[in-house]
Design an enzyme around this catalytic site. Structure first.
Site, mmCIF file in Angstrom:
data_model
loop_
_atom_site.group_PDB
_atom_site.id
_atom_site.type_symbol
_atom_site.label_atom_id
_atom_site.label_comp_id
_atom_site.label_asym_id
_atom_site.label_seq_id
_atom_site.Cartn_x
_atom_site.Cartn_y
_atom_site.Cartn_z
ATOM 1 N N GLU A 136 17.814 -52.206 -9.701
ATOM 2 C CA GLU A 136 17.448 -53.004 -10.678
ATOM 3 C C GLU A 136 18.084 -54.419 -10.756
ATOM 4 O O GLU A 136 19.095 -54.523 -10.062
ATOM 5 C CB GLU A 136 17.717 -52.547 -12.056
ATOM 6 N N ASP A 156 15.408 -42.633 -3.448
ATOM 7 C CA ASP A 156 15.637 -42.467 -4.878
ATOM 8 C C ASP A 156 15.251 -41.084 -5.766
ATOM 9 O O ASP A 156 14.308 -40.303 -5.099
ATOM 10 C CB ASP A 156 15.500 -43.707 -5.808
ATOM 11 N N ASP A 190 10.038 -55.698 -11.123
ATOM 12 C CA ASP A 190 11.324 -56.466 -11.331
ATOM 13 C C ASP A 190 12.056 -56.978 -10.109
ATOM 14 O O ASP A 190 13.035 -57.360 -10.016
ATOM 15 C CB ASP A 190 12.097 -55.904 -12.363
ATOM 16 N N HIS A 236 12.728 -54.952 -7.506
ATOM 17 C CA HIS A 236 13.737 -53.945 -6.994
ATOM 18 C C HIS A 236 13.349 -53.215 -5.770
ATOM 19 O O HIS A 236 12.259 -53.255 -5.478
ATOM 20 C CB HIS A 236 14.243 -52.809 -8.042
HETATM 21 P P1 PGA Z 1 4.718 -48.805 -6.882
HETATM 22 O O1 PGA Z 1 6.224 -49.075 -7.001
HETATM 23 O O2 PGA Z 1 4.491 -48.741 -5.254
HETATM 24 O O3 PGA Z 1 4.068 -47.835 -7.647
HETATM 25 O O4 PGA Z 1 4.062 -50.342 -7.309
HETATM 26 C C1 PGA Z 1 6.882 -49.665 -6.306
HETATM 27 C C2 PGA Z 1 8.433 -49.574 -6.747
HETATM 28 O O5 PGA Z 1 8.726 -49.585 -7.990
HETATM 29 O O6 PGA Z 1 9.368 -49.718 -5.776
#
Ligand code: PGA
Length: 269
Positions: free
Chosen positions: A143, A67, A136, A138
């Site tokens: 999302e 992404d 959340d 994802h």
């Molecule tokens: P993080 O993010 O590794 O910084 O916790 C994970 C994500 O949002 O996929």
């Protein structure tokens, strides 16, 4: 899903890196799907170490990132192209042959997303996809509410993601509101998935993703449908798993009895 629980973040990162390295050795022209965020940084550090000290050769590897924020130029220090250069590509002794991160400045967004999907297919498909999990639930920027059949597309970020990611920006106002992301269905087409999670803050969502129902409200739960997914967790992230002891028993049994390829992960210590 194989759930591999390591005592700490370093152990979890080493174990996940060993699985990536094993693929690169067995299939030097493999296609890796890569993720950004804090969680995979330890995995990338270990890959850099293996490349510099053990001669792990990435020169024939192709990579696709999950992404990218929409609207950030590739030079912006919070865009994911920049993150990958700084945290992996620049550190490797031999750079991968081809690295793709979605273009956050693409004008014809729909056409661009279709071309990203085509590029993945034309490369032969992703052999191994690295994934983090958001607060959340994802995977990539899928999302809550994202269709489990979704493909690469433009998405609107949730307030939770904007707040989570604001730690990297001057303020929450500076966090982009849109992103381009591979879809859930795109991710499920990878031949193998590695989901990484660390820290107590992730324990609740990790339980929902691994032991809860498969639901578009927690898109990481779709990995339960994938035939070859490993979740690499540290003890904190695994804290609320109901079957934690059983998962540990499973890994111990595969390790001790060396049954087929399932034993491989247990051997990569
Ligand atoms: P993080 O993010 O590794 O910084 O916790 C994970 C994500 O949002 O996929």
């Amino acid at each position: 899903m194989r759930v591999v629980i390591e005592p700490d973040y370093e152990g979890m990162s080493r174990k996940a890196a060993a699985m990536v390295a094993d693929l690169v050795r067995r299939k030097p022209d493999c296609v890796l799907g890569l993720a950004t965020g804090s969680t995979p940084i330890g995995l990338y550090k270990e890959l850099i170490r293996l490349s510099r000290e053990d001669g792990l050769d990435f020169s024939r590897v192709t990579t696709f990132n999950l992404d990218e924020y929409h609207g950030l130029a590739p030079e912006h220090d919070q865009c994911y192209r920049y993150f990958m250069e700084k945290n992996l590509f620049e550190g490797l002794k031999t750079r991968p042959k081809r690295t793709s991160v979605p273009d956050g400045l693409a004008r014809d967004v729909d056409g661009y997303c279709a071309s990203y999907e085509k590029a993945i297919k034309d490369s032969g498909g992703i052999d191994l996809q690295v994934l983090g999990i958001g607060g959340d639930g994802h995977i990539a920027f899928n999302e809550p509410g994202s269709s489990l059949g979704s493909r690469t597309r433009l998405v609107v970020l949730t307030e939770e993601t904007i707040t989570d990611n604001s730690r990297f920006f001057a303020s929450a106002d500076d966090v982009p509101r849109f992103a381009l992301t591979m879809g859930v269905a795109t991710i499920l087409e990878a031949r193998k998935c590695l989901l990484l999670a660390s820290g107590i803050k992730k324990s609740k969502v990790v339980r929902e993703a691994i032991e809860g129902p498969v639901t578009s409200q927690i898109t990481a739960s779709a990995l339960q449908l994938h035939p070859d997914t490993f979740a690499f967790l540290d003890e904190d992230a695994a804290d609320l798993l109901e079957l934690k002891d059983y998962y540990k028993h499973v890994e111990k049994m595969y390790g001790e009895h060396g049954v087929g390829r399932r034993a491989a992960v247990a051997a990569t210590r």
